[in-house]
Design an enzyme around this catalytic site. Sequence first.
Site, PDB file in Angstrom:
ATOM      1  N   GLN A  79       0.681  -0.910  -0.032  1.00 51.82           N
ATOM      2  CA  GLN A  79      -0.145  -0.046  -0.554  1.00 51.82           C
ATOM      3  C   GLN A  79       0.902   1.317  -0.065  1.00 51.82           C
ATOM      4  OE1 GLN A  79      -3.281  -0.358  -0.301  1.00 51.82           O
ATOM      5  NE2 GLN A  79      -3.594   1.661  -0.608  1.00 51.82           N
ATOM      6  N   TRP A 105      -6.480   8.991  -4.212  1.00 51.33           N
ATOM      7  CA  TRP A 105      -6.728   8.542  -4.408  1.00 51.33           C
ATOM      8  C   TRP A 105      -6.237   6.807  -4.255  1.00 51.33           C
ATOM      9  CZ3 TRP A 105      -8.582   8.232  -9.283  1.00 51.33           C
ATOM     10  CH2 TRP A 105      -9.005   9.062 -10.082  1.00 51.33           C
ATOM     11  N   VAL A 106      -4.865   6.893  -2.893  1.00 54.38           N
ATOM     12  CA  VAL A 106      -4.903   5.975  -2.612  1.00 54.38           C
ATOM     13  C   VAL A 106      -4.706   6.173  -1.164  1.00 54.38           C
ATOM     14  CG1 VAL A 106      -3.042   4.865  -2.394  1.00 54.38           C
ATOM     15  CG2 VAL A 106      -3.352   5.508  -4.322  1.00 54.38           C
ATOM     16  N   ALA A 107      -5.767   5.204  -0.410  1.00 54.13           N
ATOM     17  CA  ALA A 107      -5.619   4.930   1.344  1.00 54.13           C
ATOM     18  C   ALA A 107      -4.250   5.186   1.419  1.00 54.13           C
ATOM     19  CB  ALA A 107      -6.294   4.015   1.057  1.00 54.13           C
ATOM     20  N   SER A 140      -6.465   0.975   4.979  1.00 51.34           N
ATOM     21  CA  SER A 140      -7.266   0.143   3.435  1.00 51.34           C
ATOM     22  C   SER A 140      -7.699  -1.478   3.752  1.00 51.34           C
ATOM     23  CB  SER A 140      -6.265  -0.281   2.257  1.00 51.34           C
ATOM     24  OG  SER A 140      -6.551  -1.026   1.064  1.00 51.34           O
ATOM     25  N   HIS A 149      -7.627  -3.221   1.636  1.00 50.12           N
ATOM     26  CA  HIS A 149      -6.951  -4.321   0.582  1.00 50.12           C
ATOM     27  C   HIS A 149      -6.539  -4.832   1.477  1.00 50.12           C
ATOM     28  CE1 HIS A 149      -8.290  -4.166  -3.426  1.00 50.12           C
ATOM     29  NE2 HIS A 149      -8.252  -2.410  -3.413  1.00 50.12           N
ATOM     30  N   ASP A 180     -10.023  -5.732  -6.201  1.00 48.69           N
ATOM     31  CA  ASP A 180     -10.317  -5.187  -7.504  1.00 48.69           C
ATOM     32  C   ASP A 180     -10.979  -5.452  -8.721  1.00 48.69           C
ATOM     33  OD1 ASP A 180     -10.350  -2.643  -5.912  1.00 48.69           O
ATOM     34  OD2 ASP A 180      -8.273  -2.288  -7.012  1.00 48.69           O
ATOM     35  N   GLU A 211     -15.593   4.117  -7.177  1.00 46.87           N
ATOM     36  CA  GLU A 211     -14.410   3.050  -7.826  1.00 46.87           C
ATOM     37  C   GLU A 211     -15.016   1.747  -8.369  1.00 46.87           C
ATOM     38  OE1 GLU A 211     -11.187   2.306  -4.891  1.00 46.87           O
ATOM     39  OE2 GLU A 211     -10.415   4.072  -5.105  1.00 46.87           O
TER      40      GLU A 211
END
Length: 244
Positions: free
Chosen positions: A127, A155-157, A162, A164, A171, A214
């Site tokens: 990440q 845009w990105v955790a 996250s 993920h 995704d 997203e």
Amino acid sequence: MAKKNKKHIVIAAAVAIIMTVLLIYRYYIPDMKTKKQFTPAVVEYTYDDSVTSSELAEYQSQQGWQLTLVNNDTPICENCSVILTALDNGQAVDCRIYPQLQKMFDDARSQGIYPTITSSFRTSKDQQEILESKYEHYQKIGYSDKKAKAYAEEWVAMPGTSEHELGLCVDIASGDSSVTNEDVWNWLSKNSYKYGFIQRYTAEKQDITGIIPEEWHFRYVGKKAAEEMHENDLCLEEYLQMAS
């Protein structure tokens, strides 16, 4: 001739104004606020083929795991661990979501929709690398350091925030040239709840989730919750708030 010159002057002035506005936006508007910094929890992980049957059974019997909330304000807790199932394409997911994920993909393919997973479980290191890559991208196109950092974090955790990192989301994109990404996402947005998945981040819920839309990000919450969220147009934060 005078008219033509005047037209050129007007066009040149308009271009100059546009360029000036862009420069002001890029360099002189006060920098956006960056997200709160903290040391992310490291999720311990192993694979289902390397644990005992009793350990796997205990893991699968845990209550409420599918509704674990992770977002900008609720980071992953300390001492968190996951047992993963490895997928054929090198991806991996929490072993508890795998059966319904596989069924969803099989049913989609039977209807001429061919999804593929482009991202699934990530470590906090993964990440961080994605975040840094996005940050470097904004730097290269000319944004100030602070603004590049803020846009990257939009845009990105942040690592530790996250989904993920829990292996509970995937995704998804098209895995076949005969269908587009939009075909896949449209099918999933209409059908994923039947398998316990939700489209996690939508434009309508951005003010609540804090994440930009997203279309590709689907999160497992269990069939019951997914159906209720689908029927009542709720995001996970709203659903948990109503349930509390």
